[in-house]
Design an enzyme around this catalytic site. Structure first.
Site, PDB file in Angstrom:
ATOM      1  N   GLU A  62       0.834  -1.204   0.000  1.00 42.35           N
ATOM      2  CA  GLU A  62       0.000   0.000   0.000  1.00 42.35           C
ATOM      3  C   GLU A  62       0.872   1.260   0.000  1.00 42.35           C
ATOM      4  O   GLU A  62       1.970   1.267   0.559  1.00 42.35           O
ATOM      5  CB  GLU A  62      -0.937  -0.016   1.211  1.00 42.35           C
ATOM      6  CG  GLU A  62      -2.016  -1.069   1.033  1.00 42.35           C
ATOM      7  CD  GLU A  62      -3.017  -1.140   2.179  1.00 42.35           C
ATOM      8  OE1 GLU A  62      -4.193  -1.411   1.893  1.00 42.35           O
ATOM      9  OE2 GLU A  62      -2.640  -0.950   3.340  1.00 42.35           O
ATOM     10  N   CYS A  95       6.574  -7.156   6.959  1.00 40.95           N
ATOM     11  CA  CYS A  95       7.693  -6.697   7.782  1.00 40.95           C
ATOM     12  C   CYS A  95       8.039  -7.800   8.782  1.00 40.95           C
ATOM     13  O   CYS A  95       7.151  -8.469   9.302  1.00 40.95           O
ATOM     14  CB  CYS A  95       7.321  -5.419   8.538  1.00 40.95           C
ATOM     15  SG  CYS A  95       8.689  -4.757   9.529  1.00 40.95           S
ATOM     16  N   CYS A 132       3.596   8.486   1.138  1.00 41.89           N
ATOM     17  CA  CYS A 132       4.136   7.555   2.128  1.00 41.89           C
ATOM     18  C   CYS A 132       4.359   6.224   1.411  1.00 41.89           C
ATOM     19  O   CYS A 132       3.400   5.585   0.970  1.00 41.89           O
ATOM     20  CB  CYS A 132       3.135   7.416   3.282  1.00 41.89           C
ATOM     21  SG  CYS A 132       3.652   6.217   4.515  1.00 41.89           S
ATOM     22  N   CYS A 191      -0.683   5.522  10.326  1.00 43.84           N
ATOM     23  CA  CYS A 191       0.558   4.832  10.687  1.00 43.84           C
ATOM     24  C   CYS A 191       0.242   3.472  11.282  1.00 43.84           C
ATOM     25  O   CYS A 191      -0.600   3.350  12.163  1.00 43.84           O
ATOM     26  CB  CYS A 191       1.316   5.620  11.749  1.00 43.84           C
ATOM     27  SG  CYS A 191       2.078   7.095  11.142  1.00 43.84           S
ATOM     28  N   CYS A 229       6.438  -5.554  15.564  1.00 41.56           N
ATOM     29  CA  CYS A 229       5.986  -4.625  16.614  1.00 41.56           C
ATOM     30  C   CYS A 229       4.528  -4.961  16.967  1.00 41.56           C
ATOM     31  O   CYS A 229       3.702  -5.139  16.058  1.00 41.56           O
ATOM     32  CB  CYS A 229       6.114  -3.185  16.144  1.00 41.56           C
ATOM     33  SG  CYS A 229       7.800  -2.781  15.644  1.00 41.56           S
ATOM     34  N   CYS A 265       1.379  -2.971  15.382  1.00 47.82           N
ATOM     35  CA  CYS A 265       1.423  -2.596  13.963  1.00 47.82           C
ATOM     36  C   CYS A 265       0.812  -3.686  13.080  1.00 47.82           C
ATOM     37  O   CYS A 265       1.195  -4.857  13.167  1.00 47.82           O
ATOM     38  CB  CYS A 265       2.875  -2.341  13.561  1.00 47.82           C
ATOM     39  SG  CYS A 265       3.091  -2.090  11.793  1.00 47.82           S
TER      40      CYS A 265
END
Ligand code: SAH
Ligand code: SF4
Length: 362
Positions: free
Chosen positions: A97, A117, A110, A341, A121, A124
């Site tokens: 995205e 990933c 962004c 975020c 975390c 997230c």
């Protein structure tokens, strides 16, 4: 992790590499300029861009650079009219995205640097996907071109890029560095390096590499906790790169780049939005040219934390202010389209996580 086999990542080659590649393939370097222009000014696909070469070269080179441009599967517009999110499908089926934001008269893209990933975390959505693969430099650049095209009608220029989408940019260092070089090339998007920000979970060797670059981009570090123990509970990667070595690397970057370091702090109610947390943070950053970006936690499935409230945020900022540390409280943006975020999940749980025998293609 699977790595996509690109014969040649034409849109991901900085100008000098493009000229060298032509030379190696027996094409006069004088063609590099036209090819670059087609790719990065006109935004052509590699196949179309190669049409500017004489027929005798084109036929030979075209099969080497078959990578198609990412396909836009879906575009979502936020109710604020200022945020747009693009779901892109890459050549091997991986999905990423990209978010375009137009706030205060500035257009910012962004960009994602990885599909998924590996850092995990806990707060997230991207982290929940696991890592599928690094993006090529061309795939990172292509996202900026998608954003630029989307702005086209509005006559606005893309001025800012934040490497804060899906993935950890410093875990894909070389491709990110090449992409930045292309984005900042004066014959392309011509972004100023100071207007390119890279946000990292805190990979110390990567920060030190950035510090040693001749013209590093802006550095943002996702801190979120000011003690090693609390940080490691939120960010598993923090166990590998402890807080003291992270802060030392930030000091080195700030000294070498002569730049301030931005610290991201996601406010989680009762966990890191307390006056005590603010005081520990102020002590940690003492003497460093720092700016703290406070971001109320965005909701993501699978994490039970609540966002810090506005009164807690005000107090937090006041404590930082008294310690002479500047800070900004970021507004909620794009939440209705999950473009905030940590909310980027490219349409759901990642296949790499669901199927252990996953081989790389959808
Ligand atoms: N991997 C890099 C960049 C991508 S994440 C990094 O971690 O810095 C971009 C930013 O979103 C980071 O500051 C990250 O900590 C933050 N973030 C992740 N999940 C969030 C959430 N649920 N709410 C608010 N910010 C979040
Ligand atoms: Fe990865 Fe950044 Fe999300 Fe952590 S916050 S899982 S490093 S994308």
């Amino acid at each position: 992790m699977t790595t996509q086999k690109h014969a040649v990542d034409l849109p991901g080659m900085p100008r000098a590499a493009l000229a060298a590649w032509l030379r190696e393939n027996g094409v006069p370097e004088s063609h590099a300029r036209g090819l670059w222009r087609s790719l990065h000014v006109l935004g052509e696909t590699p196949a179309r861009a190669l049409e500017c070469l004489p027929e005798k070269h084109r036929g030979r080179l075209a099969p080497l650079c078959e990578t198609p441009r990412p396909e836009i599967l879906r575009e979502s517009a936020g109710g604020d009219g200022l945020t747009r999110k693009f779901l892109l499908r890459l050549a091997d089926g991986a999905r990423i995205e990209t978010v375009l934001m137009r706030y205060d008269g500035r257009a910012t893209a962004c960009l994602s640097t990885q599909a998924g990933c590996a850092m995990g975390c806990v707060f997230c959505a991207t982290g929940r996907l696991g890592l599928r693969r690094n993006l090529t430099a061309g795939e990172i650049v292509a996202q900026a071109l998608v954003a630029r095209e989307a702005l086209g009608g509005a006559g606005e220029r893309l001025r800012n890029v934040v490497l804060m989408g899906m993935g950890e940019p410093l875990a894909n260092y070389d491709n990110v560095r090449d992409a930045v070089e292309i984005l900042c090339d004066s014959g392309g998007l011509a972004l100023r390096r100071a207007r390119v920000s890279l946000s990292t979970v805190g990979i110390v060797p990567g920060i030190l590499r950035m510090a040693a670059e001749p013209r590093p981009v802006s550095l943002a570090v996702s801190l979120h906790a000011a003690s090693q123990e609390e940080r490691a509970a939120l960010i598993p990667a923090a166990r590998r790169w402890p807080l003291d070595s992270l802060l030392q690397a930030c000091r080195e970057y700030s000294r070498a780049a002569r730049r301030k370091v931005f610290f991201e702090w996601t406010l989680i109610h009762g966990r890191n939005d307390t006056p005590d947390s603010a005081r520990t943070l102020a002590a940690l950053l003492r003497g460093l040219d720092a700016h703290v970006n406070l971001i109320p936690l965005n909701p993501v499935a699978g994490f039970g934390g609540r966002p810090g409230g506005s009164e807690a945020a005000r107090q937090f900022q006041e404590i930082l202010r008294r310690a002479a540390i500047p800070s900004t409280l970021r507004q909620y943006r794009g939440l209705d389209i999950a473009a905030g975020c940590g909310q980027l999940a490219a349409g759901g749980v990642h296949p790499a996580r669901r199927e252990p025998g996953f081989t790389g293609a959808d």
